[in-house]
Design a protein around this motif. Structure first.
Motif, PDB file in Angstrom:
ATOM      1  N   VAL A  77     -28.368  23.574  -8.232  1.00 15.53           N
ATOM      2  CA  VAL A  77     -27.833  23.484  -7.064  1.00 15.53           C
ATOM      3  C   VAL A  77     -28.865  23.868  -5.873  1.00 15.53           C
ATOM      4  N   ALA A  78     -29.000  22.978  -4.754  1.00 15.90           N
ATOM      5  CA  ALA A  78     -30.196  23.513  -3.765  1.00 15.90           C
ATOM      6  C   ALA A  78     -29.365  23.612  -2.722  1.00 15.90           C
ATOM      7  N   VAL A  79     -29.488  24.671  -1.936  1.00 15.81           N
ATOM      8  CA  VAL A  79     -29.019  24.815  -0.605  1.00 15.81           C
ATOM      9  C   VAL A  79     -30.240  25.247   0.369  1.00 15.81           C
ATOM     10  N   MET A  80     -29.699  24.984   1.666  1.00 11.78           N
ATOM     11  CA  MET A  80     -30.393  25.486   2.886  1.00 11.78           C
ATOM     12  C   MET A  80     -29.422  25.535   4.039  1.00 11.78           C
ATOM     13  N   GLN A 133     -27.988  19.720  -3.052  1.00  7.02           N
ATOM     14  CA  GLN A 133     -27.811  19.310  -4.362  1.00  7.02           C
ATOM     15  C   GLN A 133     -26.967  19.893  -4.969  1.00  7.02           C
ATOM     16  N   ASN A 134     -26.027  19.472  -5.920  1.00 13.66           N
ATOM     17  CA  ASN A 134     -25.043  19.892  -6.835  1.00 13.66           C
ATOM     18  C   ASN A 134     -24.818  19.199  -8.070  1.00 13.66           C
ATOM     19  N   TRP A 187     -18.012  32.478 -16.064  1.00 11.10           N
ATOM     20  CA  TRP A 187     -18.076  31.143 -16.129  1.00 11.10           C
ATOM     21  C   TRP A 187     -18.738  30.167 -15.150  1.00 11.10           C
ATOM     22  N   ALA A 188     -18.110  30.346 -13.937  1.00 14.78           N
ATOM     23  CA  ALA A 188     -18.744  29.548 -13.327  1.00 14.78           C
ATOM     24  C   ALA A 188     -19.878  29.964 -12.297  1.00 14.78           C
ATOM     25  N   PRO A 189     -20.608  28.945 -12.033  1.00 14.22           N
ATOM     26  CA  PRO A 189     -21.868  29.243 -11.015  1.00 14.22           C
ATOM     27  C   PRO A 189     -21.389  29.879  -9.523  1.00 14.22           C
ATOM     28  N   MET A 237     -30.570  27.032  -7.533  1.00 15.38           N
ATOM     29  CA  MET A 237     -30.126  27.820  -8.719  1.00 15.38           C
ATOM     30  C   MET A 237     -29.860  26.911  -9.667  1.00 15.38           C
ATOM     31  N   ALA A 238     -30.220  27.343 -10.817  1.00 11.34           N
ATOM     32  CA  ALA A 238     -29.866  26.618 -12.360  1.00 11.34           C
ATOM     33  C   ALA A 238     -29.034  27.619 -13.010  1.00 11.34           C
ATOM     34  N   THR A 239     -27.816  26.952 -13.151  1.00 13.74           N
ATOM     35  CA  THR A 239     -26.946  28.051 -13.987  1.00 13.74           C
ATOM     36  C   THR A 239     -26.568  27.376 -15.394  1.00 13.74           C
ATOM     37  N   ILE A 240     -26.938  28.304 -16.282  1.00 15.23           N
ATOM     38  CA  ILE A 240     -26.424  27.934 -17.762  1.00 15.23           C
ATOM     39  C   ILE A 240     -25.284  28.690 -18.120  1.00 15.23           C
ATOM     40  N   GLN A 241     -24.322  27.621 -18.644  1.00 13.98           N
ATOM     41  CA  GLN A 241     -23.062  27.954 -18.936  1.00 13.98           C
ATOM     42  C   GLN A 241     -23.113  28.863 -20.301  1.00 13.98           C
ATOM     43  N   LYS A 242     -22.423  30.035 -20.307  1.00 12.78           N
ATOM     44  CA  LYS A 242     -22.216  30.978 -21.351  1.00 12.78           C
ATOM     45  C   LYS A 242     -22.411  30.374 -22.586  1.00 12.78           C
TER      46      LYS A 242
END
Length: 181
Positions: free
Chosen positions: A113-116, A122-123, A76-78, A100-105
């Motif tokens: 989300v953007a990370v570095m 971003q979240n 479920w969770a990203p 990361m783009a997460t499409i829940q099922k």
């Protein structure tokens, strides 16, 4: 959709770096069902957050846009904590924007989300719809709800999120450098 899908993109990877990464992490094994790359990138399972199960479905390097792409499956969770740890745990990802783009099922929620370097930049939720509304797109009796429309809405929201991240964290940094000259 059988699982929650996360689409990860790592920016500014040269072809030589991608080749080294593919050798070091045996990315060819992914097609054969080898999921060891996930634990090789983040070996400490306590750093995965609340993710109890995760598999890598696909890896690809695109030399035209110099980006690595991963498709990850979770229940479920990203895998946000895993991504955060991955971004700081390998020399291949140092000083690189990772989105990361997460499409829940159940397709009711899409997060971006953007990370570095281990920092979440971003979240946010980029698309949200009530389950009853989503189900209408899958119901043949609801002729005014086309599944293609739902897909377009989801992917358009993802595209907008990625564009904003790219402009702000990649192009913005370049334009600021030029202003100093």
């Amino acid at each position: 959709m059988d699982a929650t899908k996360s689409f990860v993109k790592v920016y500014n990877i040269s072809p030589d770096e991608a080749e080294d990464f593919e050798f070091d992490y045996d990315t060819e094994g992914i097609d054969g069902g080898n999921n060891d790359i996930l634990t090789e990138l983040v070996p400490n399972l306590d750093c995965w957050g609340d993710i109890g199960w995760m598999e890598i479905e696909e890896y690809e390097y695109n030399p035209h846009n110099k980006a690595m792409h991963f498709v990850l499956d979770t229940k479920w969770a990203p895998p946000t904590e895993w991504l955060k740890q991955m971004s700081s745990g390998s020399i291949y990802f140092e000083n690189r924007l990772i989105t990361m783009a997460t499409i829940q099922k159940d397709e009711t929620l899409v997060s971006g989300v953007a990370v570095m370097d281990g920092e979440i930049l971003q979240n946010k939720t980029v698309f949200e719809m009530e389950l009853e509304e989503v189900q209408k797109y899958y119901n043949d009796d609801e002729s005014e709800f086309e599944l293609d429309t739902l897909d377009n809405n989801i992917w358009d929201s993802i595209g907008k999120f990625l564009n904003v991240c790219e402009q702000f964290y990649l192009e913005g940094g370049n334009s600021n450098d030029n202003d100093d000259n």
